[in-house]
Write an enzyme that holds these catalytic residues in place. Structure first.
Site, PDB file in Angstrom:
ATOM      1  N   PHE A  93       0.844  -1.203   0.000  1.00 35.14           N
ATOM      2  CA  PHE A  93       0.000   0.000   0.000  1.00 35.14           C
ATOM      3  C   PHE A  93       0.871   1.242   0.000  1.00 35.14           C
ATOM      4  CE2 PHE A  93       0.755  -1.028   4.436  1.00 35.14           C
ATOM      5  CZ  PHE A  93       0.940   0.193   5.064  1.00 35.14           C
ATOM      6  N   CYS A  94       0.350   2.301  -0.591  1.00 37.67           N
ATOM      7  CA  CYS A  94       0.991   3.613  -0.526  1.00 37.67           C
ATOM      8  C   CYS A  94      -0.006   4.568   0.124  1.00 37.67           C
ATOM      9  CB  CYS A  94       1.444   4.080  -1.910  1.00 37.67           C
ATOM     10  SG  CYS A  94       0.118   4.219  -3.147  1.00 37.67           S
ATOM     11  N   ALA A  95       0.067   5.840  -0.182  1.00 31.51           N
ATOM     12  CA  ALA A  95      -0.775   6.809   0.520  1.00 31.51           C
ATOM     13  C   ALA A  95      -2.252   6.656   0.168  1.00 31.51           C
ATOM     14  CB  ALA A  95      -0.303   8.228   0.219  1.00 31.51           C
TER      15      ALA A  95
END
Length: 341
Positions: A93-95
Site C-alpha cells: 500500500f501507498c498513501a
C-alpha cells in the site's frame, strides 16, 4: 486473487505481510501496525517528485521517480523474493493506492511475485480506523485499575496478561508512563495516528469482552485517548490499588534510577519548576547529584504526585493493597473471575 482488495477484506487474509511503500518519513508518522517499510521513494526523492507534480510538470516528475527507484530495484526485488518464501499473501500500500503501489505491483507481477494492493491505500485504512474505533470501544467493558504513582498498576497488568487475561496497556502503546517523568528512559512517543492504530488493533481483539486497563488522564504525554474510551473508563468496573510508600519508592527507584536516565531526570525536575517551588526543585537536583534516588522518589510521591493525583471515580468496586504484585494479581483474578465465565 484480485489485485486490489479493501482493507476489510485484507484483515481476513491468512499468512500475510503488509508492505508500506511510502517514504520512511510517512511510515514514521503512522502506518498499519506490523507493516514493514520498503519505500518506492526516499524522503528527499518524494519531496522533489511532489514539487514537480505540484508545478504541473507531470512527465518530469514521473521520469525523476523512475530514475530514483531504478537504482534500488535489485534490493527491492531481493526483499520481496524473501517475503514470497515466507508468506502466502504479500500486501502493498501507498498513501492513496495510486502511482507508487501500482507501479511496484506491476513490477513485482512481471517477475512472478503475486501481490495484492489495498484499495485506497493508507488513507482508506485510516478511514476504517476512524469509522470503527467507537464501535469497538463500545463493545468492550473495561476493568480499570486506579492508584497513585508507583503503586504497581503496570506490573499487575503485565501479570494479568501473562495469565491470559485481556489487557490493554495504554502506557505501553503511547510509549509514556503518563507523568512528568513518564518519558524518562523511553524512546520518542509514536505519533497520534500511530497510537490510534495500535490501540484500534488491540481493542478490536476483545469484542464483547471484559478488558483490564489502567486508569489514565485524558492525555498520556503528547498522546490523547479517544473521548469515548476516556468516558467509558470512568463508568466501568473500577479497582483501587494502594501501596505503602516504602514499596512505591522501591518500585520507582528500580524503574528510573539508571545511570543513563540521569540527564532526563534532571531535565524533568527543571520542567517541574512550573508546579513546585525553585527551592524544592533545587533540593531534588542536589539529591540527584548525590544519587539519593530514594529521597527523590519519596519527595515526588508525597509532595507532588499524591497532591496532583485525583481519582476520576470516588466509588470503587474493589480495593487492594499491593505489597506483592503476584499475590495482588491472584486476588484480583479471584474477585473478578465471575466476569470471565
Amino acid at each position: 486473487m484480485a489485485n486490489t482488495l479493501t482493507y476489510t477484506s485484507i484483515r481476513k487474509l491468512n499468512s500475510k505481510i503488509l508492505i508500506d511503500v511510502r517514504s520512511p518519513l510517512e511510515f514514521q508518522e503512522g502506518t498499519i501496525p506490523n507493516s514493514i517499510n520498503i519505500p518506492v521513494l526516499l524522503n528527499e526523492e518524494r519531496k522533489e517528485v511532489g514539487t514537480l507534480y505540484s508545478k504541473g510538470k507531470i512527465d518530469e516528475a514521473k521520469l525523476l521517480a523512475v530514475e530514483s527507484i531504478s537504482k534500488r530495484l535489485p534490493d527491492i526485488f531481493s526483499n520481496f523474493l524473501e517475503l514470497k518464501n515466507k508468506f502466502e499473501n504479500i500486501v502493498i500500500f501507498c498513501a492513496r493506492g495510486g502511482y507508487r503501489s501500482k507501479s511496484l505491483s506491476s513490477f513485482l507481477n512481471s517477475l512472478d511475485i503475486s501481490n495484492t494492493r489495498i484499495e485506497g491505500g493508507y488513507k482508506s485504512y485510516r478511514n476504517y480506523v476512524i469509522n470503527n474505533m467507537n464501535y469497538f470501544i463500545s463493545k468492550i467493558t473495561p476493568i480499570v485499575l486506579y492508584g497513585n504513582t508507583g503503586c504497581g498498576k503496570t506490573e499487575i497488568l503485565q501479570n494479568l496478561k501473562l495469565k491470559g487475561y485481556p489487557v490493554i496497556d495504554l502506557e505501553n502503546l503511547a510509549g509514556h508512563r503518563g507523568s512528568i517523568l513518564g518519558a524518562v528512559g523511553l524512546k520518542e512517543q509514536p505519533k497520534q495516528k500511530m497510537f490510534e492504530s495500535l490501540l484500534f488493533e488491540e481493542i478490536s481483539k476483545y469484542e464483547n469482552k471484559y478488558v483490564f486497563i489502567e486508569g489514565e488522564s485524558k492525555r498520556i504525554g503528547k498522546i490523547s485517548i479517544p473521548e469515548l474510551l476516556y468516558k467509558k473508563m470512568a463508568t466501568s468496573i473500577n479497582i483501587k490499588i494502594d501501596a505503602p510508600i516504602e514499596e512505591r519508592v522501591k518500585r520507582l527507584v528500580k524503574e528510573y534510577a539508571l545511570p543513563q536516565n540521569k540527564e532526563d531526570i534532571k531535565n524533568s525536575i527543571d520542567y517541574m519548576r512550573k508546579y513546585i517551588s525553585n527551592k524544592a526543585a533545587n533540593s531534588l537536583l542536589e539529591a540527584l547529584d548525590r544519587n539519593e534516588y530514594d529521597y527523590i522518589a519519596k519527595e515526588l510521591c508525597i509532595n507532588y504526585y499524591d497532591k496532583k493525583y485525583r481519582n476520576r471515580v470516588s466509588n470503587f468496586d474493589f480495593q487492594f493493597t499491593n505489597n506483592n504484585a503476584k499475590e495482588v494479581t491472584e486476588e484480583i483474578i479471584e474477585k473478578t473471575k465471575y466476569l470471565f465465565k
